[in-house]
Write an enzyme that holds these catalytic residues in place. Structure first.
Site, PDB file in Angstrom:
ATOM      1  N   ARG A  66      47.113  42.574  45.632  1.00 16.98           N
ATOM      2  CA  ARG A  66      46.396  41.705  46.576  1.00 16.98           C
ATOM      3  C   ARG A  66      45.797  42.579  47.661  1.00 16.98           C
ATOM      4  O   ARG A  66      46.441  43.495  48.169  1.00 16.98           O
ATOM      5  CB  ARG A  66      47.347  40.689  47.222  1.00 16.98           C
ATOM      6  CG  ARG A  66      47.945  39.707  46.250  1.00 16.98           C
ATOM      7  CD  ARG A  66      46.890  38.681  45.834  1.00 16.98           C
ATOM      8  NE  ARG A  66      47.437  37.693  44.937  1.00 16.98           N
ATOM      9  CZ  ARG A  66      47.164  37.617  43.649  1.00 16.98           C
ATOM     10  NH1 ARG A  66      46.368  38.491  43.091  1.00 16.98           N
ATOM     11  NH2 ARG A  66      47.684  36.664  42.900  1.00 16.98           N
ATOM     12  N   GLU A  95      38.103  39.435  50.139  1.00 15.07           N
ATOM     13  CA  GLU A  95      37.400  39.019  48.919  1.00 15.07           C
ATOM     14  C   GLU A  95      36.663  37.720  49.143  1.00 15.07           C
ATOM     15  O   GLU A  95      37.166  36.856  49.850  1.00 15.07           O
ATOM     16  CB  GLU A  95      38.411  38.845  47.777  1.00 15.07           C
ATOM     17  CG  GLU A  95      38.854  40.155  47.201  1.00 15.07           C
ATOM     18  CD  GLU A  95      39.763  39.983  45.988  1.00 15.07           C
ATOM     19  OE1 GLU A  95      39.766  38.901  45.353  1.00 15.07           O
ATOM     20  OE2 GLU A  95      40.458  40.936  45.677  1.00 15.07           O
ATOM     21  N   HIS A 113      37.862  42.570  41.044  1.00 15.37           N
ATOM     22  CA  HIS A 113      39.103  41.807  40.857  1.00 15.37           C
ATOM     23  C   HIS A 113      39.244  41.259  39.434  1.00 15.37           C
ATOM     24  O   HIS A 113      39.093  40.063  39.186  1.00 15.37           O
ATOM     25  CB  HIS A 113      39.194  40.668  41.868  1.00 15.37           C
ATOM     26  CG  HIS A 113      40.587  40.102  41.947  1.00 15.37           C
ATOM     27  ND1 HIS A 113      41.008  39.351  43.002  1.00 15.37           N
ATOM     28  CD2 HIS A 113      41.647  40.178  41.118  1.00 15.37           C
ATOM     29  CE1 HIS A 113      42.263  38.986  42.814  1.00 15.37           C
ATOM     30  NE2 HIS A 113      42.668  39.481  41.671  1.00 15.37           N
TER      31      HIS A 113
END
Length: 146
Positions: A66, A95, A113
């Site tokens: 993360r 993000e 990602h």
């Protein structure tokens, strides 16, 4: 490759497969030539200037966990000072916006990602979604409520 890890407790000996357990991340970091981050969470940075400083000179950092687990200013400083040799980043603090400073560095590899983008994982994600629908239609709570 020699594998070392940290967790809340050691894995069962039958699962360690020769890996070495460290009771804390602080104890483990000085022994990491390559640090890959694979943990849940993301609100509070796990890796800050202190943790990057504990890694050996020339270490490589990979984040497929993360973005919120990393203080990106501290990572940028470690990369531009030469303390870290390089980084591979699949996740980002803000993000979908990537800190553009990282895109300008020759020692950083950026991906969009996609760490879970395997046939097996995506198939399991689909089956989990179906299990959630079935549970709700059956009057039970969803297995993975959002």
């Amino acid at each position: 490759m020699r594998v070392i890890y940290t967790d809340i407790r050691p894995a069962a000996a039958s699962l360690e497969n020769g890996a070495t357990f460290y009771a804390s991340i602080e104890d483990m970091l000085p022994h990491c030539q390559v640090l890959t981050l694979h943990v849940p969470g993301g609100g509070v940075p796990l890796l800050t200037k202190n943790e990057f400083g504990r890694l050996p000179q020339g270490a490589v950092f990979v984040n497929a966990a993360r973005g919120g687990l990393v203080d990106e200013d501290a990572l940028f400083e470690a990369l531009t000072s030469g303390h870290l040799f390089s980084a591979g980043l699949d996740v980002y603090r803000s993000e979908p916006n990537v800190d553009k400073r990282f895109a300008e560095l020759d020692n950083v590899f950026l991906t969009p990602h996609m760490a879970s983008a395997t046939i097996e994982t995506r198939g399991q994600m689909g089956f989990t979604a179906l299990d959630n629908v079935a549970a709700v239609l059956d009057g039970r709570p969803a297995l993975n409520p959002v």
